[in-house]
Motif scaffolding. Structure first.
Motif, PDB file in Angstrom:
ATOM      1  N   LYS A   9       0.816  -1.218   0.000  1.00 13.78           N
ATOM      2  CA  LYS A   9       0.000   0.000   0.000  1.00 13.78           C
ATOM      3  C   LYS A   9       0.845   1.261   0.000  1.00 13.78           C
ATOM      4  CE  LYS A   9      -3.924  -2.140   2.399  1.00 13.78           C
ATOM      5  NZ  LYS A   9      -3.404  -3.517   2.277  1.00 13.78           N
ATOM      6  N   ASP A  10       2.158   1.121   0.169  1.00 12.76           N
ATOM      7  CA  ASP A  10       3.020   2.290   0.263  1.00 12.76           C
ATOM      8  C   ASP A  10       3.949   2.440  -0.938  1.00 12.76           C
ATOM      9  OD1 ASP A  10       4.357  -0.008   0.932  1.00 12.76           O
ATOM     10  OD2 ASP A  10       5.451   0.850   2.628  1.00 12.76           O
ATOM     11  N   ILE A  11       3.487   2.016  -2.110  1.00 14.15           N
ATOM     12  CA  ILE A  11       4.271   2.248  -3.328  1.00 14.15           C
ATOM     13  C   ILE A  11       4.316   3.750  -3.588  1.00 14.15           C
ATOM     14  CG2 ILE A  11       4.392   1.842  -5.818  1.00 14.15           C
ATOM     15  CD1 ILE A  11       2.922  -0.774  -5.385  1.00 14.15           C
ATOM     16  N   PRO A  12       5.494   4.321  -3.826  1.00 15.78           N
ATOM     17  CA  PRO A  12       5.596   5.777  -4.056  1.00 15.78           C
ATOM     18  C   PRO A  12       4.677   6.230  -5.183  1.00 15.78           C
ATOM     19  CG  PRO A  12       7.769   4.810  -3.784  1.00 15.78           C
ATOM     20  CD  PRO A  12       6.812   3.664  -3.860  1.00 15.78           C
ATOM     21  N   LYS A  13       4.033   7.368  -4.971  1.00 25.03           N
ATOM     22  CA  LYS A  13       3.034   7.833  -5.928  1.00 25.03           C
ATOM     23  C   LYS A  13       3.633   8.269  -7.264  1.00 25.03           C
ATOM     24  CE  LYS A  13       2.925  12.570  -4.107  1.00 25.03           C
ATOM     25  NZ  LYS A  13       2.055  13.621  -3.523  1.00 25.03           N
ATOM     26  N   ASP A  14       4.952   8.513  -7.299  1.00 17.51           N
ATOM     27  CA  ASP A  14       5.576   8.901  -8.564  1.00 17.51           C
ATOM     28  C   ASP A  14       6.208   7.712  -9.282  1.00 17.51           C
ATOM     29  OD1 ASP A  14       7.361   8.681  -6.495  1.00 17.51           O
ATOM     30  OD2 ASP A  14       8.667  10.308  -7.159  1.00 17.51           O
ATOM     31  N   ALA A  15       5.861   6.495  -8.864  1.00 17.54           N
ATOM     32  CA  ALA A  15       6.395   5.298  -9.523  1.00 17.54           C
ATOM     33  C   ALA A  15       5.874   5.193 -10.948  1.00 17.54           C
ATOM     34  CB  ALA A  15       6.008   4.054  -8.730  1.00 17.54           C
ATOM     35  N   ASN A  21      -9.133  -0.278  -6.275  1.00 16.45           N
ATOM     36  CA  ASN A  21      -8.293   0.909  -6.022  1.00 16.45           C
ATOM     37  C   ASN A  21      -6.881   0.562  -5.544  1.00 16.45           C
ATOM     38  OD1 ASN A  21     -10.542   2.699  -6.557  1.00 16.45           O
ATOM     39  ND2 ASN A  21     -11.310   2.171  -4.524  1.00 16.45           N
ATOM     40  N   ALA A  22      -6.373  -0.588  -5.933  1.00 18.14           N
ATOM     41  CA  ALA A  22      -5.046  -1.008  -5.482  1.00 18.14           C
ATOM     42  C   ALA A  22      -3.943  -0.084  -5.968  1.00 18.14           C
ATOM     43  CB  ALA A  22      -4.773  -2.433  -5.958  1.00 18.14           C
ATOM     44  N   PHE A  23      -4.139   0.582  -7.111  1.00 18.84           N
ATOM     45  CA  PHE A  23      -3.094   1.436  -7.688  1.00 18.84           C
ATOM     46  C   PHE A  23      -3.619   2.857  -7.948  1.00 18.84           C
ATOM     47  CE2 PHE A  23      -2.677  -2.961  -9.172  1.00 18.84           C
ATOM     48  CZ  PHE A  23      -1.442  -3.294  -8.630  1.00 18.84           C
ATOM     49  N   LYS A  24      -4.688   3.239  -7.285  1.00 20.39           N
ATOM     50  CA  LYS A  24      -5.367   4.494  -7.581  1.00 20.39           C
ATOM     51  C   LYS A  24      -4.470   5.710  -7.421  1.00 20.39           C
ATOM     52  CE  LYS A  24      -9.589   7.053  -6.492  1.00 20.39           C
ATOM     53  NZ  LYS A  24     -10.813   7.099  -5.652  1.00 20.39           N
ATOM     54  N   HIS A  25      -3.512   5.653  -6.487  1.00 25.93           N
ATOM     55  CA  HIS A  25      -2.656   6.818  -6.213  1.00 25.93           C
ATOM     56  C   HIS A  25      -1.462   6.910  -7.155  1.00 25.93           C
ATOM     57  CE1 HIS A  25      -0.685   3.468  -4.238  1.00 25.93           C
ATOM     58  NE2 HIS A  25       0.398   4.195  -4.048  1.00 25.93           N
ATOM     59  N   ALA A  71     -10.180  -2.664  -9.795  1.00 23.36           N
ATOM     60  CA  ALA A  71      -8.799  -2.946  -9.403  1.00 23.36           C
ATOM     61  C   ALA A  71      -7.808  -1.955 -10.008  1.00 23.36           C
ATOM     62  CB  ALA A  71      -8.433  -4.366  -9.816  1.00 23.36           C
ATOM     63  N   PHE A  72      -8.059  -1.501 -11.235  1.00 30.67           N
ATOM     64  CA  PHE A  72      -7.098  -0.630 -11.924  1.00 30.67           C
ATOM     65  C   PHE A  72      -7.642   0.791 -12.098  1.00 30.67           C
ATOM     66  CE2 PHE A  72      -6.401  -5.014 -13.412  1.00 30.67           C
ATOM     67  CZ  PHE A  72      -5.120  -5.197 -12.926  1.00 30.67           C
ATOM     68  N   ARG A  73      -8.561   1.155 -11.235  1.00 29.73           N
ATOM     69  CA  ARG A  73      -9.105   2.512 -11.287  1.00 29.73           C
ATOM     70  C   ARG A  73      -7.996   3.515 -10.972  1.00 29.73           C
ATOM     71  NH1 ARG A  73     -13.926   3.374  -7.370  1.00 29.73           N
ATOM     72  NH2 ARG A  73     -15.012   2.217  -9.019  1.00 29.73           N
ATOM     73  N   GLY A  74      -7.933   4.580 -11.772  1.00 24.23           N
ATOM     74  CA  GLY A  74      -6.959   5.633 -11.546  1.00 24.23           C
ATOM     75  C   GLY A  74      -5.713   5.534 -12.411  1.00 24.23           C
ATOM     76  N   VAL A  75      -5.512   4.389 -13.074  1.00 26.73           N
ATOM     77  CA  VAL A  75      -4.307   4.245 -13.904  1.00 26.73           C
ATOM     78  C   VAL A  75      -4.658   3.991 -15.371  1.00 26.73           C
ATOM     79  CG1 VAL A  75      -2.942   3.390 -11.964  1.00 26.73           C
ATOM     80  CG2 VAL A  75      -4.136   1.760 -13.437  1.00 26.73           C
ATOM     81  N   ALA A  76      -5.929   4.123 -15.722  1.00 25.50           N
ATOM     82  CA  ALA A  76      -6.371   3.763 -17.071  1.00 25.50           C
ATOM     83  C   ALA A  76      -5.703   4.593 -18.166  1.00 25.50           C
ATOM     84  CB  ALA A  76      -7.895   3.900 -17.169  1.00 25.50           C
TER      85      ALA A  76
END
Length: 260
Positions: free
Chosen positions: A63-69, A85-89, A110-115
């Motif tokens: 849950k703490d993957i850097p948001k600029d990854a 929302n696993a990767f939403k940020h 699951a992939f909301r926010g990275v589409a």
């Protein structure tokens, strides 16, 4: 401080310059390494952040993957599910590798926010039998779905119609189970190219099931009606025999006529 600068201008300018550099390093450069998930490695990859978590025995997505990854490798772990929302940020995410895990379930969001930014998504070599169309339909990424125990039916066919598959692995999407036994073990694309439409098969199966159900109800109704008529006839016959057995003086002729 102002007096010191005026008293020693050269020294003051040097100190001021050093102070500016220090604060620039402190505030302008984000300490990305401090936000790296435990047991993972965060490195620079051509000017972009890469988060490397391969073969780390992870059983869930950090849950703490850097948001600029930009590049995230979570392959060769023990992850079983991709929750909503696993990767939403991760607004800058372009490449996501989830291959060689034990993934069985993928939630709809699951992939909301990275589409918009995701370019490649690797879900190969997992335990996925089915996947909701909503989870992938908005992705522009090239997707690898090979070497999973797919159940070939209408829902999976609709997913393949909507997504952008990796052409190099498309022939490795094989039916481990199917609504029709003859398609088991065959590449799904080969089956679809032959003209098979699993959605039509599903519709026909539903129609047959509905027909059998309706026929069963109809048979039950007819059986009940026949039983009811026969039962009433039997009761009428017994009643008539009873009336005939009575002395003729006790039974009006009109009553027997009415029973008959």
């Amino acid at each position: 401080m102002i007096r010191m600068f005026l008293a020693h201008p050269a020294t003051s300018l040097a100190q001021l310059s050093s102070t500016r550099v220090f604060f620039c390093l402190l505030l302008c450069i984000p300490p990305a390494w401090t936000a790296c998930p435990q047991s993972c490695q965060c490195t620079d990859h051509s000017g972009a952040m890469a988060v490397l978590c391969s073969s780390k025995h992870l059983d869930e997505i950090p849950k703490d993957i850097p948001k600029d990854a930009v590049f995230v490798k979570l392959d060769a772990n023990k992850i079983t599910q991709i929750p909503n929302n696993a990767f939403k940020h991760l607004n800058h995410l372009e490449e996501l590798d989830l291959s060689r895990n034990a993934i069985e379930k993928i939630d709809m969001a699951a992939f909301r926010g990275v589409a918009d930014g995701l370019r490649t998504l690797d879900l190969s070599n997992n335990l996925i039998q089915s996947i909701p169309k909503e989870a992938l339909v908005k992705l522009n990424a090239k997707i690898r779905l090979s070497n999973n125990p797919w159940h070939c039916e209408c829902a999976l066919q609709e997913v393949l119609w909507e997504v952008k598959l990796d052409p190099e692995s498309v022939n490795e999407i094989t039916c481990q189970t199917s609504v029709r036994e003859e398609y088991v073990g065959k590449p799904l694309i080969q089956v679809l190219d032959s003209g098979v439409n699993f959605c039509n098969i599903h519709q026909k199966t539903t129609d047959v099931a509905m027909f059998i159900t309706m026929f069963g109800w109809f048979t039950m109704v007819i059986t009940y009606v026949v039983y009811y008529v026969r039962h009433n006839q039997e009761d009428a016959r017994k009643h008539l025999e009873y009336l005939k057995s009575l002395p003729s003086t006790q039974v009006p002729k009109e009553t027997i006529t009415t029973v008959l």
